[in-house]
Structures are given as C-alpha cells and as structure tokens.
Design a protein around this motif. Structure first.
Motif, PDB file in Angstrom:
ATOM      1  N   ARG A 413      -3.860  -0.758  -3.197  1.00 31.08           N
ATOM      2  CA  ARG A 413      -2.578  -0.354  -2.633  1.00 31.08           C
ATOM      3  C   ARG A 413      -1.530  -1.448  -2.767  1.00 31.08           C
ATOM      4  O   ARG A 413      -0.376  -1.196  -3.116  1.00 31.08           O
ATOM      5  N   VAL A 414      -1.927  -2.695  -2.485  1.00 30.12           N
ATOM      6  CA  VAL A 414      -0.974  -3.802  -2.586  1.00 30.12           C
ATOM      7  C   VAL A 414      -0.540  -4.001  -4.034  1.00 30.12           C
ATOM      8  O   VAL A 414       0.651  -4.186  -4.326  1.00 30.12           O
ATOM      9  N   ALA A 415      -1.489  -3.976  -4.962  1.00 28.70           N
ATOM     10  CA  ALA A 415      -1.158  -4.198  -6.371  1.00 28.70           C
ATOM     11  C   ALA A 415      -0.224  -3.113  -6.899  1.00 28.70           C
ATOM     12  O   ALA A 415       0.751  -3.399  -7.614  1.00 28.70           O
ATOM     13  N   LEU A 416      -0.493  -1.868  -6.557  1.00 25.45           N
ATOM     14  CA  LEU A 416       0.319  -0.773  -7.076  1.00 25.45           C
ATOM     15  C   LEU A 416       1.751  -0.847  -6.530  1.00 25.45           C
ATOM     16  O   LEU A 416       2.728  -0.703  -7.278  1.00 25.45           O
ATOM     17  N   CYS A 417       1.876  -1.096  -5.225  1.00 26.36           N
ATOM     18  CA  CYS A 417       3.221  -1.176  -4.637  1.00 26.36           C
ATOM     19  C   CYS A 417       3.973  -2.411  -5.127  1.00 26.36           C
ATOM     20  O   CYS A 417       5.171  -2.343  -5.440  1.00 26.36           O
ATOM     21  N   TYR A 418       3.292  -3.525  -5.193  1.00 23.52           N
ATOM     22  CA  TYR A 418       3.924  -4.777  -5.615  1.00 23.52           C
ATOM     23  C   TYR A 418       4.357  -4.696  -7.074  1.00 23.52           C
ATOM     24  O   TYR A 418       5.494  -5.064  -7.437  1.00 23.52           O
ATOM     25  N   GLY A 419       3.467  -4.190  -7.935  1.00 20.29           N
ATOM     26  CA  GLY A 419       3.815  -4.072  -9.341  1.00 20.29           C
ATOM     27  C   GLY A 419       4.900  -3.051  -9.590  1.00 20.29           C
ATOM     28  O   GLY A 419       5.820  -3.277 -10.401  1.00 20.29           O
ATOM     29  N   ALA A 420       4.839  -1.903  -8.879  1.00 20.73           N
ATOM     30  CA  ALA A 420       5.859  -0.874  -9.074  1.00 20.73           C
ATOM     31  C   ALA A 420       7.229  -1.361  -8.622  1.00 20.73           C
ATOM     32  O   ALA A 420       8.242  -1.118  -9.294  1.00 20.73           O
ATOM     33  N   SER A 421       7.289  -2.051  -7.505  1.00 20.79           N
ATOM     34  CA  SER A 421       8.578  -2.552  -7.026  1.00 20.79           C
ATOM     35  C   SER A 421       9.136  -3.629  -7.950  1.00 20.79           C
ATOM     36  O   SER A 421      10.353  -3.682  -8.193  1.00 20.79           O
ATOM     37  N   LEU A 533      15.060   1.209  -0.974  1.00 18.87           N
ATOM     38  CA  LEU A 533      14.332   1.576  -2.185  1.00 18.87           C
ATOM     39  C   LEU A 533      12.875   1.143  -2.091  1.00 18.87           C
ATOM     40  O   LEU A 533      11.962   1.892  -2.480  1.00 18.87           O
ATOM     41  N   ALA A 534      12.636  -0.062  -1.573  1.00 22.05           N
ATOM     42  CA  ALA A 534      11.256  -0.524  -1.387  1.00 22.05           C
ATOM     43  C   ALA A 534      10.511   0.364  -0.398  1.00 22.05           C
ATOM     44  O   ALA A 534       9.319   0.666  -0.592  1.00 22.05           O
ATOM     45  N   CYS A 535      11.176   0.804   0.659  1.00 26.92           N
ATOM     46  CA  CYS A 535      10.545   1.707   1.624  1.00 26.92           C
ATOM     47  C   CYS A 535      10.121   3.003   0.941  1.00 26.92           C
ATOM     48  O   CYS A 535       9.013   3.520   1.180  1.00 26.92           O
ATOM     49  N   ALA A 536      10.989   3.539   0.077  1.00 25.68           N
ATOM     50  CA  ALA A 536      10.650   4.779  -0.622  1.00 25.68           C
ATOM     51  C   ALA A 536       9.459   4.576  -1.555  1.00 25.68           C
ATOM     52  O   ALA A 536       8.555   5.424  -1.622  1.00 25.68           O
ATOM     53  N   ILE A 537       9.433   3.448  -2.274  1.00 28.74           N
ATOM     54  CA  ILE A 537       8.317   3.179  -3.194  1.00 28.74           C
ATOM     55  C   ILE A 537       7.006   3.084  -2.431  1.00 28.74           C
ATOM     56  O   ILE A 537       5.984   3.675  -2.824  1.00 28.74           O
ATOM     57  N   VAL A 538       7.007   2.350  -1.330  1.00 27.07           N
ATOM     58  CA  VAL A 538       5.775   2.155  -0.569  1.00 27.07           C
ATOM     59  C   VAL A 538       5.311   3.469   0.062  1.00 27.07           C
ATOM     60  O   VAL A 538       4.110   3.760   0.106  1.00 27.07           O
ATOM     61  N   LEU A 539       6.239   4.274   0.549  1.00 29.40           N
ATOM     62  CA  LEU A 539       5.854   5.563   1.123  1.00 29.40           C
ATOM     63  C   LEU A 539       5.210   6.463   0.069  1.00 29.40           C
ATOM     64  O   LEU A 539       4.201   7.127   0.333  1.00 29.40           O
ATOM     65  N   ILE A 540       5.772   6.486  -1.126  1.00 31.43           N
ATOM     66  CA  ILE A 540       5.220   7.341  -2.184  1.00 31.43           C
ATOM     67  C   ILE A 540       3.858   6.824  -2.629  1.00 31.43           C
ATOM     68  O   ILE A 540       2.874   7.573  -2.688  1.00 31.43           O
ATOM     69  N   VAL A 541       3.794   5.529  -2.925  1.00 32.26           N
ATOM     70  CA  VAL A 541       2.535   4.964  -3.428  1.00 32.26           C
ATOM     71  C   VAL A 541       1.463   4.992  -2.347  1.00 32.26           C
ATOM     72  O   VAL A 541       0.284   5.241  -2.622  1.00 32.26           O
ATOM     73  N   GLY A 542       1.859   4.741  -1.092  1.00 30.68           N
ATOM     74  CA  GLY A 542       0.871   4.703  -0.022  1.00 30.68           C
ATOM     75  C   GLY A 542       0.195   6.024   0.237  1.00 30.68           C
ATOM     76  O   GLY A 542      -0.889   6.057   0.830  1.00 30.68           O
ATOM     77  N   HIS A 543       0.810   7.124  -0.183  1.00 24.30           N
ATOM     78  CA  HIS A 543       0.220   8.439   0.035  1.00 24.30           C
ATOM     79  C   HIS A 543      -0.366   9.043  -1.233  1.00 24.30           C
ATOM     80  O   HIS A 543      -0.790  10.206  -1.221  1.00 24.30           O
ATOM     81  N   LEU A 544      -0.367   8.301  -2.316  1.00 29.47           N
ATOM     82  CA  LEU A 544      -0.995   8.796  -3.535  1.00 29.47           C
ATOM     83  C   LEU A 544      -2.509   8.791  -3.393  1.00 29.47           C
ATOM     84  O   LEU A 544      -3.077   7.967  -2.676  1.00 29.47           O
ATOM     85  N   PRO A 545      -3.210   9.692  -4.074  1.00 34.23           N
ATOM     86  CA  PRO A 545      -4.683   9.638  -4.078  1.00 34.23           C
ATOM     87  C   PRO A 545      -5.160   8.332  -4.697  1.00 34.23           C
ATOM     88  O   PRO A 545      -4.577   7.818  -5.659  1.00 34.23           O
ATOM     89  N   THR A 546      -6.215   7.788  -4.133  1.00 38.02           N
ATOM     90  CA  THR A 546      -6.763   6.516  -4.610  1.00 38.02           C
ATOM     91  C   THR A 546      -8.210   6.709  -5.036  1.00 38.02           C
ATOM     92  O   THR A 546      -8.888   7.620  -4.551  1.00 38.02           O
ATOM     93  N   PRO A 547      -8.698   5.848  -5.917  1.00 43.73           N
ATOM     94  CA  PRO A 547     -10.115   5.938  -6.303  1.00 43.73           C
ATOM     95  C   PRO A 547     -11.014   5.695  -5.095  1.00 43.73           C
ATOM     96  O   PRO A 547     -10.749   4.834  -4.258  1.00 43.73           O
ATOM     97  N   GLY A 548     -12.086   6.471  -5.016  1.00 47.89           N
ATOM     98  CA  GLY A 548     -13.007   6.299  -3.908  1.00 47.89           C
ATOM     99  C   GLY A 548     -12.527   7.026  -2.659  1.00 47.89           C
ATOM    100  O   GLY A 548     -11.581   7.810  -2.665  1.00 47.89           O
ATOM    101  N   GLN A 549     -13.179   6.731  -1.547  1.00 42.72           N
ATOM    102  CA  GLN A 549     -12.899   7.387  -0.282  1.00 42.72           C
ATOM    103  C   GLN A 549     -11.848   6.613   0.497  1.00 42.72           C
ATOM    104  O   GLN A 549     -11.915   5.393   0.612  1.00 42.72           O
ATOM    105  N   ARG A 550     -10.837   7.330   1.035  1.00 37.90           N
ATOM    106  CA  ARG A 550      -9.811   6.670   1.829  1.00 37.90           C
ATOM    107  C   ARG A 550     -10.405   6.201   3.158  1.00 37.90           C
ATOM    108  O   ARG A 550     -11.454   6.653   3.599  1.00 37.90           O
ATOM    109  N   GLY A 551      -9.676   5.302   3.818  1.00 35.46           N
ATOM    110  CA  GLY A 551     -10.183   4.741   5.067  1.00 35.46           C
ATOM    111  C   GLY A 551     -11.284   3.726   4.846  1.00 35.46           C
ATOM    112  O   GLY A 551     -12.129   3.518   5.724  1.00 35.46           O
TER     113      GLY A 551
END
Length: 678
Positions: A413-421, A533-551
């Motif tokens: 999650r951190v890598a995807l948001c950081y790299g996308a921003s 803009l950063a808030c929008a990116i994190v909200l979108i990426v944070g709710h994307l499906p991720t590999p494996g089980q969430r939580g």
C-alpha cells in the motif's frame, strides 16, 4: 348517582420525547476524536528551542538553506518527541533521524542523476521496503516515514548543497533536539536525580494503575482498569529498557527503579486475579499500592502499608506481594544488609508492623520467610537484573515480521501510493513536486489511523494551516517574522500531536515558513491543491484490491497474541516455579494483545469496504484477553494451593473452545494444537 361504567382515567406514564440524536459512523467518529491530558510544558519548551534557533543561526550566518535542512530534522524529531524516559527518547528520535538522513542522500542523488521514470521506480521500491519495515513497531514506523519524506524532499527541493551535506545538517537538527531532551529537566525533577524522571513517573503510574484496578474489582470498570494497567506496565517496561552503554544498570537510582518495577509485577498479577474473581474488595485493599506510588514519586519511605485480609488465594498473593514491595523499597532507602540502621528487628521479623496490623494465623502465614528461597524474591531479583526480555533480538524473527502478511500489506500500500503520487507530481511538471509524495506518506501509513480519518484530517489541517500562514505572511517582516513563526510552530507541535488535523495545520505553517525562508515564493494555495490531490490518490489506491487477504496486519497481530497466550498458559500449567519467566511471558501476552486490539480498533474505523475484512477479530481478541486473565488467576491459585479448582479448569476449557470457533468464523488459521490440548 354517577354512572357505574364511567371510564377510569389513564394513569400510564406519558412518554417523554427523546432528544434528537444521530449515531455517527465509526470512520467519522474516529476523525473527530482527540487525545486528552495535561499540556507537556517540557516538550513545548524543547519545541520552541529546536527548529527556531537553528534557523535563526543559519540566517545570521547567511546559509538559509542549511538552516532549512536542520530545522526540518528538528521538526520531524519533534513529532517523535513523546513522553517517556530520556534513553527511550534517544532511540525513538535517533533511529528515525538516521533513516531521514539516509533518505535525503538517496533522494538527492537519485533526483540529480535519474529521469522521471527511473526516479519513480526507485521511490516506489523505497516505499515498498519502508512500508514493510513499518510493521515491526512504532520506532520502525517512524523511521520508515522519515525515510520516505526525506527522500521526496531530497529529490524535489532545489538546494545548493550536495546530498551528504543535506543529510548531515538534517541529522544535526535531530541531534539538537535529542541534546535538549537529555539536558533539560522536567518541572519538579530537580528534587531527585533528574536523569530518571521519566522512569520514575512511569513506575509510579504502574502502582497507581494497580490501585485503580483493585478499587474497580467487582464493578463494570474492571476491564478498562486492567487494560490501563497493561498500558502502564508496557510504558514502564519500555522506559526502563531503553538503550544504554552498559549491559546492566550502573546507577543506584536506576537499580532502585528497576527493583521497584519488578516488585510491582506480583502486585499486578494478584490484582488481575482478584479482578477476575469478580468480587468487590474493601477500600483499604487499594491503599497499599497508592502509598507505594507516592513513595516512588517522592523518594520518601512508603510507611506502614495496610494489609488485606488473607481470606482467598488472591488476597494472600496480594499480601505477600505488598510485603515484598515494602522490603524492596526499604532496601533502596535506609537499610543495610537485612536490618535497620537503628538495630531493630529484621524485615522478616518486622513484616506485620510494616504493613499495618492485620491479623494473620499460622496457617495463613507466608510459606517462605527466607528471602533467599522465596520464589517471589528470587524472581524479582532476576527480573530487576536482567529485565523482562525472554528472547534476545533475532534477525530471523525480524525478517519474518517484515515479510509476513502484515509487512507485505503495509509495503504494498505504501509503495503504490508513494510511487503513484511521485509519478503524478512529476507529470504535472511542477518544479517543487515533493509536497505530493511527502503528503501521501503521512496519509497511507496504516499505523497512523484509519484511512478515511487520516484523509479528512489531513485535508482540513492543510487548508487551515495554509490559510493561517497566508495571513501571517502578508503582515510579518522577513525573515525575522518567519523565524519567529517557525519557533512558535515548533512549540505547538507537542500539543498538536493529540489530533492529526491540528498536527497537520501546525506542520503546514512551519514547513511553508521554512520554504519561504529558503528563498521560494509563498505557496499556500498550491499546497492546498497538492494535498487534496494526494488525498484523492490515497483514497483510490487504498481501496483497490490487493494481492492476498486484506486485514493482514490485524491477522498477524492476532496470531502473535495467540502464540504469546499459548506460551504463557503452557508455562503456568507445567507447574514451573520460575516467577521471572512467568512474569515475562505474562507481560508479552498482554503486550501482544494490546497491539492486536489497537490494530483491530483502527481497522474497525475504516469504511465498510475495508472494515468487513476484519469482522469478528474483536471477538477473538476479547476471548484471548479472558484466556490470559484466567491463566493469571490460575497461576495465583496454583501458587497458593498447588491445584486448580473446577471453576478454573472449566473456564479454561470453555475459552479454548470459543477461541477455535471464533477464529474459524473470522477466517483465521487454527491455533496451535498443543494450545488446544493444554
């Protein structure tokens, strides 16, 4: 005559209209929640003396850019300047400071020598590593945050100094705050050895928490008081276990505090067992720990301690623990050997006089009067000397945490948001694009709070801070007015950390002032747009499906808590008389449970799309807490009688069955097989 069938008056109570109320969803309730407590004036003073004076010295020397780097280091260090001991502060502030300096070096040289695409890939990989390492604990999380923020600043902020100089002055700013933390005493600490004022307060809070638990036994607040006792014990353990040059304590004041903390462990064990029994206790039961708390704070003798009636195993354990604590406090006071200086009786002969005149029969007498053979005394000495760490630091365990399901989820999650921003910021061709990825770091870190709560508070705090700075920038003289604004903002950070929006507002004012001192134009409005803009990116990426089980973080914390509870239960049922090991296992079980509970509470305050992945985990944590409480009560009863009652065995069996069912409903792996057979 009146008619006989006259209707009777209606005497039913008239319904009273209830006031209009709206139940807020958990994700919004968390965003509005703020911590409470007294103002940490000592931290406020340190904040005022940190970034502002460093920036002033650089301005007077004509090296504003150097002052900006040093002030940034001091500011980020101030965010990590939390209550605790001085040694703990060195670790809590110093490790993230070193990580931030490394991030500046990597970011500066990567930004100078790479194009937009390879730079984005480097920052994404850095986010993956820093996010995974953040799963280890709070200090690692702070280090990961500063690493990524500093890397973005190094890559995007144009400064004349090379990367190694930026890192050096950034580290100097953090070191300056550490020096202030070590040198400046807290209010009222000069009456004693001010080097250990944080440890003294932490140990005293443990005794106060024990007293509060005893007072709440048999009531509705017993569970909350037990959780507060766990937090106090964790805080004191961390305060006393800070980094040191020598392996063991070399100061008499530190040895005394370690012994007093060790003496509190059997008291906490007995208090937990009494709270588990569910019977209300006389008021005098809590008086002894309260007097011990006062003695820790003042350094004075504890005086006579009221002894509880030795009617049940829990009270007998509490009475023995009070006697041991009184002896421990006396050994740290006016005692030589095992006798008083005035030549009166030995402490074992004078025990009843010290604790108050509570009648004791020969049957109820303590089973061990010789301090050399008493397992309680032996365990306390071992704990005071070696601490509560059963297992040394292991690289394999650290690697397993980083690469486990919690670390993988953090890192992804951190890598995807950081790299996308970072990619979006560079695609916009903005000269100073570092604000966007730096903002995303604070938004995406899962241990800083639920996702939506962080986004709402960050957006509100940035808007407020930018508006406040724009008003000040229009009237303040430059650069002296901006330097004063940096000093005031640094002083407000320790208070503003109680709410993420307030902290964001203060940090925004401070950073905008630093940027303007460094020679850049006023940029309040652009910072607002980039933050949104950063808030929008994190909200979108944070709710994307991720590999494996969430939580994954919640599940990893619960698995660790289950393993710790299993180790504790196995040790107690084995009949081993090693109190030091038992207390260490008990502390580890409660600490892991507290970490799991905190992760569950954060996950429950997410939006429903994310919160549903951890449904049922709170029930597992509650069952584990009851299991550890029952194990503690069983340990106290075994010490007293050598066998368990049917109530203890049936309760343990019921809880183990419930644990299996609840873990299955929550989608967790089965607990260890030997735990079920215990």
């Amino acid at each position: 005559m009146p008619p006989r069938n006259r209707p009777r008056p209606d005497r039913s109570p008239v319904p009273v209209p209830r006031p209009f109320s709206v139940a807020l969803p958990p994700w919004l309730t968390h965003a509005l929640r703020a911590q409470r407590g007294p103002v940490p004036w000592n931290a406020v003073v340190r904040g005022a003396l940190a970034a502002g004076p460093l920036l002033l010295a650089a301005v007077l020397a004509g090296r504003e850019s150097i002052g900006v780097m040093a002030a940034l280091g001091a500011m980020l260090a101030g965010i990590n300047d939390r209550p605790g001991s001085r040694r703990t502060a060195v670790h809590r502030i110093g490790v993230p400071g070193l990580a931030g300096a490394a991030g500046l070096v990597v970011g500066t040289y990567a930004g100078e020598g790479l194009g937009a695409v390879p730079l984005t890939l480097i920052l994404t990989a850095l986010g993956l590593v820093a996010g995974a390492v953040s799963a280890v604990g709070p200090v690692s999380s702070g280090a990961g945050t500063q690493l990524l923020v500093a890397a973005a600043i190094g890559a995007g902020m144009p400064l004349p100094e090379p990367g190694w100089q930026r890192a050096l002055f950034f580290l100097a700013g953090a070191a300056w705050l550490i020096a202030l933390r070590l040198v400046l005493p807290t209010p009222g600490a000069l009456a004693h050895d001010f080097r250990f004022d944080g440890e003294r307060v932490a140990v005293a809070d443990v005794y106060d928490a024990i007293a509060e638990l005893l007072a709440a036994a048999g009531g509705e607040q017993a569970g909350a008081r037990r959780a507060a006792l766990t937090a106090a014990l964790d805080h004191a353990q961390d305060a006393l276990a800070g980094p040191r040059l020598r392996r063991y304590a070399s100061s008499s004041a530190e040895r005394r505090l370690r012994a007093q903390y060790a003496a509190a462990l059997p008291l906490a064990e007995a208090a937990t067992a009494l709270a588990w029994a569910g019977d209300a206790l006389p008021a005098r039961t809590a008086e002894g720990p309260r007097r011990l708390a006062v003695a820790v704070r003042t350094g004075e003798p504890c005086g006579p301690l009221p002894a509880p009636a030795r009617s049940v195993p829990g009270l007998r354990a509490l009475d023995d623990a009070l006697l041991h604590a009184a002896e421990t406090f006396d050994r740290g006071g006016k005692q030589t050997g095992s006798r008083r200086i005035d030549g009166e009786k030995t402490r074992s002969d004078n025990a009843d006089d010290k604790r108050g005149a509570a009648p004791r029969s020969d049957v109820d007498a303590a089973p061990h009067s010789d301090t050399g053979t008493n397992p309680l005394d032996r365990g306390a000495r071992q704990t005071a000397h070696k601490g509560l760490r059963l297992r040394p630091f292991r690289t394999k365990a650290l690697f397993r945490t980083v690469t486990g399901q919690g670390g993988r989820e953090y890192g992804f999650r951190v890598a995807l948001c950081y790299g996308a921003s970072a990619a979006v910021a560079q695609a916009l061709h903005h000269v100073h694009w570092y604000w966007l990825p730096a903002t995303a770091v604070f938004l995406v870190k899962p241990d800083l709070g639920p996702l939506v709560s962080r986004v709402l508070n960050r957006a509100a705090g940035t808007v407020l801070g930018a508006l406040v700075f724009a008003g000040f920038a229009a009237v303040l003289p430059r650069p002296e007015g901006l330097v004063a604004l940096v000093a005031i903002s640094g002083a407000l950070i320790p208070v503003a950390t109680r709410h993420f929006a307030a902290q964001t507002a203060v940090v925004t004012v401070l950073v905008l002032a630093l940027v303007m001192v460094g020679g850049e134009p006023e940029a309040s409005w652009s910072r607002i747009g980039e933050t949104l803009l950063a808030c929008a990116i994190v909200l979108i990426v944070g709710h994307l499906p991720t590999p494996g089980q969430r939580g994954g973080n919640v599940r990893a914390r619960l698995d660790a808590a289950t393993d710790a509870a299993h180790a504790y239960l196995t040790h107690v049922l084995s009949g081993a008389d090693d109190r030091a090991a038992r207390w260490a296992l008990r502390r580890e079980a409660y600490r892991k449970l507290a970490e799991a509970r905190a992760a569950i509470d954060r996950a429950a305050a997410e939006l429903p799309t994310l919160a549903r992945h951890t449904e049922g985990t709170d029930e597992v944590a509650a069952t584990l807490e009851r299991l550890v409480d029952t194990t503690t009560a069983s340990a106290v009863h075994l010490d007293d009688t050598g066998r368990l009652t049917p109530r203890h065995t049936e309760r343990l069996a019921t809880l183990l069955d419930e644990l299996v069912e609840q873990r299955e409903r929550a989608g967790l792996a089965d607990p260890p097989a030997d735990l079920l057979s215990a």
